[in-house]
Design an enzyme around this catalytic site. Structure first.
Site, mmCIF file in Angstrom:
data_model
loop_
_atom_site.group_PDB
_atom_site.id
_atom_site.type_symbol
_atom_site.label_atom_id
_atom_site.label_comp_id
_atom_site.label_asym_id
_atom_site.label_seq_id
_atom_site.Cartn_x
_atom_site.Cartn_y
_atom_site.Cartn_z
ATOM 1 N N ASN A 107 61.570 40.379 -7.028
ATOM 2 C CA ASN A 107 62.450 39.807 -6.106
ATOM 3 C C ASN A 107 63.877 40.401 -6.389
ATOM 4 O O ASN A 107 64.544 40.918 -7.954
ATOM 5 C CB ASN A 107 62.639 38.395 -6.973
ATOM 6 C CG ASN A 107 64.105 37.313 -6.178
ATOM 7 O OD1 ASN A 107 64.574 38.085 -5.800
ATOM 8 N ND2 ASN A 107 64.261 36.678 -7.474
ATOM 9 N N TRP A 108 64.467 41.261 -5.436
ATOM 10 C CA TRP A 108 65.254 41.803 -5.747
ATOM 11 C C TRP A 108 67.009 40.593 -6.388
ATOM 12 O O TRP A 108 67.982 42.272 -6.465
ATOM 13 C CB TRP A 108 66.147 42.874 -4.543
ATOM 14 C CG TRP A 108 64.786 44.263 -4.783
ATOM 15 C CD1 TRP A 108 63.725 44.225 -5.679
ATOM 16 C CD2 TRP A 108 64.999 45.012 -3.407
ATOM 17 N NE1 TRP A 108 62.950 45.699 -5.706
ATOM 18 C CE2 TRP A 108 63.569 46.063 -4.068
ATOM 19 C CE3 TRP A 108 65.743 46.014 -2.949
ATOM 20 C CZ2 TRP A 108 62.896 47.121 -3.387
ATOM 21 C CZ3 TRP A 108 64.787 46.858 -1.757
ATOM 22 C CH2 TRP A 108 63.539 47.771 -2.252
ATOM 23 N N LYS A 109 67.148 40.368 -5.347
ATOM 24 C CA LYS A 109 68.222 39.412 -6.050
ATOM 25 C C LYS A 109 69.619 39.747 -5.297
ATOM 26 O O LYS A 109 68.716 40.384 -4.232
ATOM 27 C CB LYS A 109 68.604 39.273 -7.548
ATOM 28 C CG LYS A 109 67.096 38.678 -8.440
ATOM 29 C CD LYS A 109 67.720 38.145 -9.507
ATOM 30 C CE LYS A 109 66.254 37.565 -10.625
ATOM 31 N NZ LYS A 109 66.611 36.916 -11.459
ATOM 32 N N HIS B 179 64.115 28.840 -6.955
ATOM 33 C CA HIS B 179 64.029 30.218 -7.094
ATOM 34 C C HIS B 179 65.063 29.763 -8.655
ATOM 35 O O HIS B 179 66.043 28.842 -7.891
ATOM 36 C CB HIS B 179 64.983 31.990 -7.279
ATOM 37 C CG HIS B 179 64.797 32.638 -8.173
ATOM 38 N ND1 HIS B 179 66.117 32.221 -9.489
ATOM 39 C CD2 HIS B 179 64.021 32.879 -8.176
ATOM 40 C CE1 HIS B 179 65.335 33.433 -10.442
ATOM 41 N NE2 HIS B 179 64.502 33.711 -9.835
ATOM 42 N N GLU C 141 67.505 30.209 -9.938
ATOM 43 C CA GLU C 141 69.187 30.809 -9.369
ATOM 44 C C GLU C 141 69.876 30.433 -8.359
ATOM 45 O O GLU C 141 71.350 29.675 -8.375
ATOM 46 C CB GLU C 141 69.559 32.358 -9.248
ATOM 47 C CG GLU C 141 69.419 32.836 -10.611
ATOM 48 C CD GLU C 141 68.089 34.207 -10.981
ATOM 49 O OE1 GLU C 141 68.634 34.829 -9.506
ATOM 50 O OE2 GLU C 141 68.279 34.687 -11.872
ATOM 51 N N GLU D 236 58.575 30.431 -13.594
ATOM 52 C CA GLU D 236 60.138 31.419 -14.328
ATOM 53 C C GLU D 236 60.512 30.071 -15.328
ATOM 54 O O GLU D 236 61.584 29.955 -15.510
ATOM 55 C CB GLU D 236 60.813 31.924 -13.003
ATOM 56 C CG GLU D 236 59.928 32.660 -12.194
ATOM 57 C CD GLU D 236 60.593 33.516 -11.188
ATOM 58 O OE1 GLU D 236 60.884 34.529 -11.246
ATOM 59 O OE2 GLU D 236 62.275 33.089 -10.794
ATOM 60 N N GLY E 170 65.671 37.358 -16.641
ATOM 61 C CA GLY E 170 66.859 38.428 -17.144
ATOM 62 C C GLY E 170 67.327 38.637 -18.572
ATOM 63 O O GLY E 170 68.843 39.362 -18.937
ATOM 64 N N SER F 192 61.306 38.743 -17.329
ATOM 65 C CA SER F 192 62.112 39.648 -17.849
ATOM 66 C C SER F 192 59.323 40.691 -17.863
ATOM 67 O O SER F 192 59.301 40.795 -18.817
ATOM 68 C CB SER F 192 61.901 39.417 -19.511
ATOM 69 O OG SER F 192 63.474 39.192 -19.452
ATOM 70 N N GLY G 210 61.871 40.618 -11.187
ATOM 71 C CA GLY G 210 63.484 40.880 -11.165
ATOM 72 C C GLY G 210 64.309 42.258 -11.897
ATOM 73 O O GLY G 210 63.803 43.404 -11.175
ATOM 74 N N GLY G 211 64.463 41.833 -12.176
ATOM 75 C CA GLY G 211 64.934 43.592 -12.521
ATOM 76 C C GLY G 211 64.048 44.431 -12.568
ATOM 77 O O GLY G 211 64.782 45.851 -12.076
HETATM 78 P P1 13P Z 1 63.805 39.533 -14.813
HETATM 79 O O1 13P Z 1 62.287 40.147 -14.844
HETATM 80 O O2 13P Z 1 64.636 40.304 -14.641
HETATM 81 O O3 13P Z 1 63.765 38.472 -16.299
HETATM 82 O O4 13P Z 1 63.741 38.038 -13.337
HETATM 83 C C1 13P Z 1 63.015 37.377 -12.848
HETATM 84 C C2 13P Z 1 63.017 36.310 -11.831
HETATM 85 O O5 13P Z 1 63.885 35.907 -12.036
HETATM 86 C C3 13P Z 1 62.472 37.044 -10.916
HETATM 87 O O6 13P Z 1 62.811 35.887 -9.643
#
Ligand code: 13P
Length: 261
Positions: A10-12, A100, A102, A172, A178, A218, A239-240
């Site tokens: 997920n590149w956000k 998600h 967010e 999650e 993050g 993470s 994510g990251g």
């Molecule tokens: P991180 O891997 O950066 O913690 O993000 C997780 C996430 O929200 C994937 O959707």
């Protein structure tokens, strides 16, 4: 029951067209030697504006798939700023992240909206990755299971057994997103088993056995093997660590290593 793992990046809100294409090309090179039969389903979820370009360089059907980070439930009409499922399908999107944390937190998405999105995604023939997870406060209050179970019941409302069986869920925990603080693998597995139990209760044991439930929060190359060695963790929403080709390719390879054991 063997469930094919899913590793989704997920590149956000990151990457311009050129950067997105370069990352995918780089991941493709790094995974070139992997056996397609043993590879997990690998999904790239870039921003809407780069979907077309990423779609052009993906080798659909070779284990690499396109995902969207969101969608709207209406097909078309006066809904300024939204993107429908058929518009995503038009670009060869196969997976859609729905609900998600967010989106829930910053864009006020409710359980009801997430249920409508999951229904629209499935009606359009795509696969939703339905997100759930508790805050740190909820965990400290000891209401994780109750809260997450409620999110899942609401998200799956009105879906058929067949639709649920082909869906994916991502657990999650918000406090792990993050932050670099990965949820302990055994604990993530426990919550995921609990979620599978909720799926069995609202649908059927068969659907619960088939649905893929991922962990997110993470995830890194250094954590994936342990996570994927757990009985009920069927992959990761990353994510990251998915932004950089080397790290993401290592996560895919780590998944294969864990499954080969
Ligand atoms: P991180 O891997 O950066 O913690 O993000 C997780 C996430 O929200 C994937 O959707």
């Amino acid at each position: 029951m063997t469930r094919r793992p899913i590793i989704a990046g997920n590149w956000k809100l990151n990457k311009l067209v050129g950067e997105a294409v370069d990352t995918v090309e780089d991941v493709k090179i790094k995974l070139m030697d992997c056996s397609k039969e043993e590879m997990p389903v690998v999904v790239f979820c870039p921003v809407f504006t780069t979907l077309q370009a990423v779609s052009n360089v993906l080798e659909h059907g070779k284990g690499l798939y396109l995902g969207a980070q969101n969608c709207y439930w209406e097909e078309s009409g006066a809904f300024t700023g939204e993107v429908s499922v058929s518009m995503l399908k038009d670009l060869c999107v196969s997976y859609v992240v729905v609900g998600h944390s967010e989106r829930r937190q910053y864009f006020s998405e409710t359980d009801e909206m997430i249920n409508k999105k999951a229904k629209a995604v499935l009606s359009g023939g795509l696969i939703p990755i339905i997100c759930c997870g508790e805050t740190l406060e909820q965990r400290e209050q000891g209401i994780t299971d109750e809260f997450v179970a409620g999110q899942i019941r609401a998200a799956l409302k009105g879906l058929s057994e067949e639709e649920i069986a082909k869906s994916a869920i991502a657990y999650e925990p918000i406090w792990a997103i993050g932050t670099g603080k990965t949820c302990d693998s055994a604990e993530a597995n426990r919550v995921i088993k609990m979620i599978r139990g909720v799926v069995a209760e609202v649908s059927s044991q068969d659907a619960a056995d088939k649905i893929r439930i991922l962990y997110g929060g993470s995830v890194k190359a250094s954590t994936i093997e342990e996570q994927m060695s757990m009985s009920d963790i069927d992959g990761a929403l990353v994510g990251g660590a998915s932004l950089e080709a080397e790290g993401f390719a290592q996560i895919v390879k780590g998944t294969m290593l864990a499954r080969a054991k």
